[in-house]
Scaffold this active site. Structure first.
Site, PDB file in Angstrom:
ATOM      1  N   ASP A 116      -6.008  -7.687  -4.026  1.00  0.00           N
ATOM      2  CA  ASP A 116      -6.113  -8.609  -5.156  1.00  0.00           C
ATOM      3  C   ASP A 116      -7.281  -9.576  -4.953  1.00  0.00           C
ATOM      4  O   ASP A 116      -8.059  -9.836  -5.873  1.00  0.00           O
ATOM      5  CB  ASP A 116      -4.816  -9.412  -5.326  1.00  0.00           C
ATOM      6  CG  ASP A 116      -3.578  -8.561  -5.262  1.00  0.00           C
ATOM      7  OD1 ASP A 116      -2.846  -8.501  -6.262  1.00  0.00           O
ATOM      8  OD2 ASP A 116      -3.321  -7.961  -4.206  1.00  0.00           O
TER       9      ASP A 116
ATOM     10  N   SER B 169      -9.868  -9.103  -3.025  1.00  0.00           N
ATOM     11  CA  SER B 169     -11.111  -8.332  -3.105  1.00  0.00           C
ATOM     12  C   SER B 169     -11.544  -8.157  -4.555  1.00  0.00           C
ATOM     13  O   SER B 169     -12.730  -8.286  -4.891  1.00  0.00           O
ATOM     14  CB  SER B 169     -10.908  -6.960  -2.446  1.00  0.00           C
ATOM     15  OG  SER B 169     -12.065  -6.154  -2.584  1.00  0.00           O
ATOM     16  N   ARG B 170     -10.575  -7.885  -5.415  1.00  0.00           N
ATOM     17  CA  ARG B 170     -10.885  -7.757  -6.844  1.00  0.00           C
ATOM     18  C   ARG B 170     -11.382  -9.080  -7.408  1.00  0.00           C
ATOM     19  O   ARG B 170     -12.317  -9.123  -8.229  1.00  0.00           O
ATOM     20  CB  ARG B 170      -9.642  -7.285  -7.590  1.00  0.00           C
ATOM     21  CG  ARG B 170      -9.285  -5.834  -7.325  1.00  0.00           C
ATOM     22  CD  ARG B 170      -7.923  -5.474  -7.886  1.00  0.00           C
ATOM     23  NE  ARG B 170      -7.679  -4.034  -7.771  1.00  0.00           N
ATOM     24  CZ  ARG B 170      -6.477  -3.462  -7.790  1.00  0.00           C
ATOM     25  NH1 ARG B 170      -5.395  -4.220  -7.934  1.00  0.00           N
ATOM     26  NH2 ARG B 170      -6.353  -2.158  -7.681  1.00  0.00           N
TER      27      ARG B 170
ATOM     28  N   GLN C  47       3.505   4.219  -9.007  1.00  0.00           N
ATOM     29  CA  GLN C  47       3.719   3.324 -10.138  1.00  0.00           C
ATOM     30  C   GLN C  47       3.376   4.053 -11.430  1.00  0.00           C
ATOM     31  O   GLN C  47       2.335   4.694 -11.552  1.00  0.00           O
ATOM     32  CB  GLN C  47       2.827   2.087  -9.978  1.00  0.00           C
ATOM     33  CG  GLN C  47       3.097   0.965 -10.947  1.00  0.00           C
ATOM     34  CD  GLN C  47       2.285  -0.282 -10.593  1.00  0.00           C
ATOM     35  OE1 GLN C  47       1.642  -0.339  -9.552  1.00  0.00           O
ATOM     36  NE2 GLN C  47       2.312  -1.263 -11.456  1.00  0.00           N
TER      37      GLN C  47
ATOM     38  N   ARG D 274       5.023  -3.522 -10.489  1.00  0.00           N
ATOM     39  CA  ARG D 274       5.386  -3.144  -9.119  1.00  0.00           C
ATOM     40  C   ARG D 274       6.841  -3.493  -8.823  1.00  0.00           C
ATOM     41  O   ARG D 274       7.537  -2.772  -8.121  1.00  0.00           O
ATOM     42  CB  ARG D 274       4.449  -3.845  -8.137  1.00  0.00           C
ATOM     43  CG  ARG D 274       2.988  -3.420  -8.274  1.00  0.00           C
ATOM     44  CD  ARG D 274       2.101  -4.187  -7.297  1.00  0.00           C
ATOM     45  NE  ARG D 274       0.691  -3.863  -7.470  1.00  0.00           N
ATOM     46  CZ  ARG D 274      -0.132  -4.528  -8.261  1.00  0.00           C
ATOM     47  NH1 ARG D 274       0.333  -5.549  -8.973  1.00  0.00           N
ATOM     48  NH2 ARG D 274      -1.392  -4.186  -8.355  1.00  0.00           N
TER      49      ARG D 274
ATOM     50  N   ASP E  46       5.590  -6.597  -0.979  1.00  0.00           N
ATOM     51  CA  ASP E  46       6.224  -7.752  -0.340  1.00  0.00           C
ATOM     52  C   ASP E  46       7.703  -7.492  -0.094  1.00  0.00           C
ATOM     53  O   ASP E  46       8.241  -7.791   0.972  1.00  0.00           O
ATOM     54  CB  ASP E  46       6.046  -8.990  -1.223  1.00  0.00           C
ATOM     55  CG  ASP E  46       4.613  -9.174  -1.686  1.00  0.00           C
ATOM     56  OD1 ASP E  46       3.787  -9.592  -0.870  1.00  0.00           O
ATOM     57  OD2 ASP E  46       4.337  -8.883  -2.867  1.00  0.00           O
TER      58      ASP E  46
ATOM     59  N   HIS F 178       1.859  -9.740  -4.407  1.00  0.00           N
ATOM     60  CA  HIS F 178       0.883  -8.719  -4.791  1.00  0.00           C
ATOM     61  C   HIS F 178       1.327  -8.215  -6.155  1.00  0.00           C
ATOM     62  O   HIS F 178       2.054  -7.236  -6.281  1.00  0.00           O
ATOM     63  CB  HIS F 178       0.873  -7.580  -3.769  1.00  0.00           C
ATOM     64  CG  HIS F 178       0.081  -6.374  -4.212  1.00  0.00           C
ATOM     65  ND1 HIS F 178      -1.209  -6.462  -4.680  1.00  0.00           N
ATOM     66  CD2 HIS F 178       0.406  -5.063  -4.266  1.00  0.00           C
ATOM     67  CE1 HIS F 178      -1.649  -5.253  -4.988  1.00  0.00           C
ATOM     68  NE2 HIS F 178      -0.677  -4.389  -4.761  1.00  0.00           N
TER      69      HIS F 178
ATOM     70  N   GLY G 197       0.115  10.590   0.334  1.00  0.00           N
ATOM     71  CA  GLY G 197      -0.408  10.590  -1.023  1.00  0.00           C
ATOM     72  C   GLY G 197      -1.837  10.077  -1.052  1.00  0.00           C
ATOM     73  O   GLY G 197      -2.504   9.968  -0.017  1.00  0.00           O
TER      74      GLY G 197
ATOM     75  N   TYR H 291       8.488  11.693  12.981  1.00  0.00           N
ATOM     76  CA  TYR H 291       8.696  10.313  13.438  1.00  0.00           C
ATOM     77  C   TYR H 291       8.633  10.154  14.953  1.00  0.00           C
ATOM     78  O   TYR H 291       8.296   9.072  15.451  1.00  0.00           O
ATOM     79  CB  TYR H 291      10.024   9.772  12.900  1.00  0.00           C
ATOM     80  CG  TYR H 291       9.986   9.485  11.423  1.00  0.00           C
ATOM     81  CD1 TYR H 291       9.105   8.546  10.896  1.00  0.00           C
ATOM     82  CD2 TYR H 291      10.822  10.168  10.539  1.00  0.00           C
ATOM     83  CE1 TYR H 291       9.059   8.295   9.536  1.00  0.00           C
ATOM     84  CE2 TYR H 291      10.782   9.917   9.177  1.00  0.00           C
ATOM     85  CZ  TYR H 291       9.891   8.979   8.676  1.00  0.00           C
ATOM     86  OH  TYR H 291       9.840   8.732   7.327  1.00  0.00           O
TER      87      TYR H 291
END
Length: 318
Positions: free
Chosen positions: A151, A153-154, A85, A91, A126, A178, A13, A68
């Site tokens: 997070d 980084s933001r 999401q 999340r 997580d 997260h 994706g 795989y």
């Protein structure tokens, strides 16, 4: 055995392909394999990405759609598979659906004979990292959640903007989930060599403004999803940073999700804390001396994750 580094991506994706595009731009590996439940999607991305080969400055050898079995001799497997999401959805609300998907992914990778490092960004990250580690039985140090890398980084971006400083000059951190229960560690944050406490004392920034910065960093994903339905460039770059530290054995300090065994008073749960990441995965978990409020917030975040993991556990045992 491949000649050169090999990265396998599971989940083609927007997040996964943003990671691969970031990785090939940085020359992280010579070989890339794309795996997706929709084979055409993997093959289409293979063709699209190989179109860059003639013009990018960092050469690579191969990019192919695979399965795989290709994980067997990979150095790193990056997993971004899962349903996206939805607008307004947390999340943690995605847990049951994506836990079942992660169980299938984990089984396929385990059966390939893979022995390398796994980096996971599927949400809720997580929880799903713990699902993967439990299903595979891999050493937890070799199973890394992308955690609060994005997070943090933001937070650096927003705090830098508030103080009119480049985010590269900001050391600021979110730890824990997260997600919504993450905790800003202002006691360890430094900007241009000065602590946040000094900036508060000088009247440059207030505690209220810092709380607003933290809140905006925590909820930024919701704003992005509302406007463009998904976030992917930021996490793609963060995944590349983690993988780069593994492949180059950088032993860099990062806010990644690690399996805790008593650190910070938490155990049997994946939570983002400061870690050293190198060729062996998570090589060290750093225990900071935090304030009482920060410790309490982290433990509350960890307790919430442990509770939600029960839902994931039930889903994969159905």
């Amino acid at each position: 055995m491949t000649n050169g580094r090999k990265i396998v991506l599971v989940g083609c994706g927007a997040v996964g392909t943003s990671f691969v595009y970031s990785a090939i731009n940085q020359g992280l590996a010579q070989h890339y394999v794309l795996i997706d439940v929709v084979k055409d999607f993997a093959e289409g991305n293979e063709m699209d990405l190989t179109d860059t080969h003639a013009v990018l400055p960092s050469p690579f050898a191969t990019i192919k759609a695979g399965d795989y079995e290709d994980c067997k001799d990979a150095d790193v497997v990056v997993i971004t598979a899962g349903r996206p999401q939805k607008p307004g959805e947390t999340r943690l609300q995605m847990v049951a659906d994506n836990a079942k998907i992660m169980k299938q992914v984990a089984t396929g990778i385990k059966n390939s004979g893979f022995t390398g490092i796994t980096v996971i960004a599927s949400n809720p990250v997580d929880i799903l990292t713990q699902v993967y580690q439990e299903v595979t039985g891999f050493d937890s140090s070799k199973v890394i959640s992308s955690g609060t890398t994005l997070d943090s980084s933001r937070l650096r971006k927003l705090l830098g903007a508030k103080l009119n400083v480049s985010p590269r000059s900001v050391k600021a951190y979110l730890i824990g989930e997260h997600g919504d229960s993450s905790v800003a560690i202002w006691s360890r944050s430094i900007v241009m060599g000065k602590t946040i406490a000094e900036y508060i004392e000088e009247g440059v920034v207030t505690e209220k403004e810092l709380a607003e910065v933290k809140d905006e960093a925590t909820h930024m994903a919701y704003k992005i999803i509302e406007k463009k339905r998904a976030t992917f460039y930021g996490i793609g770059a963060c995944l590349a940073k983690i993988v780069k530290s593994v492949l180059n054995d950088e032993k860099a300090s990062m806010m990644v999700g690690a399996y805790l065994t008593g650190q910070y008073g938490l155990e049997d749960v994946y939570v983002s804390v400061p870690c050293i990441v190198g060729a062996n995965g998570i090589e060290q978990i750093i225990e900071w001396n935090l304030s009482e409020d920060e410790v309490a917030g982290l433990r509350q975040s960890g307790a919430q994750l442990k509770e939600v993991y029960k839902t994931a556990k039930a889903a994969i045992n159905e």
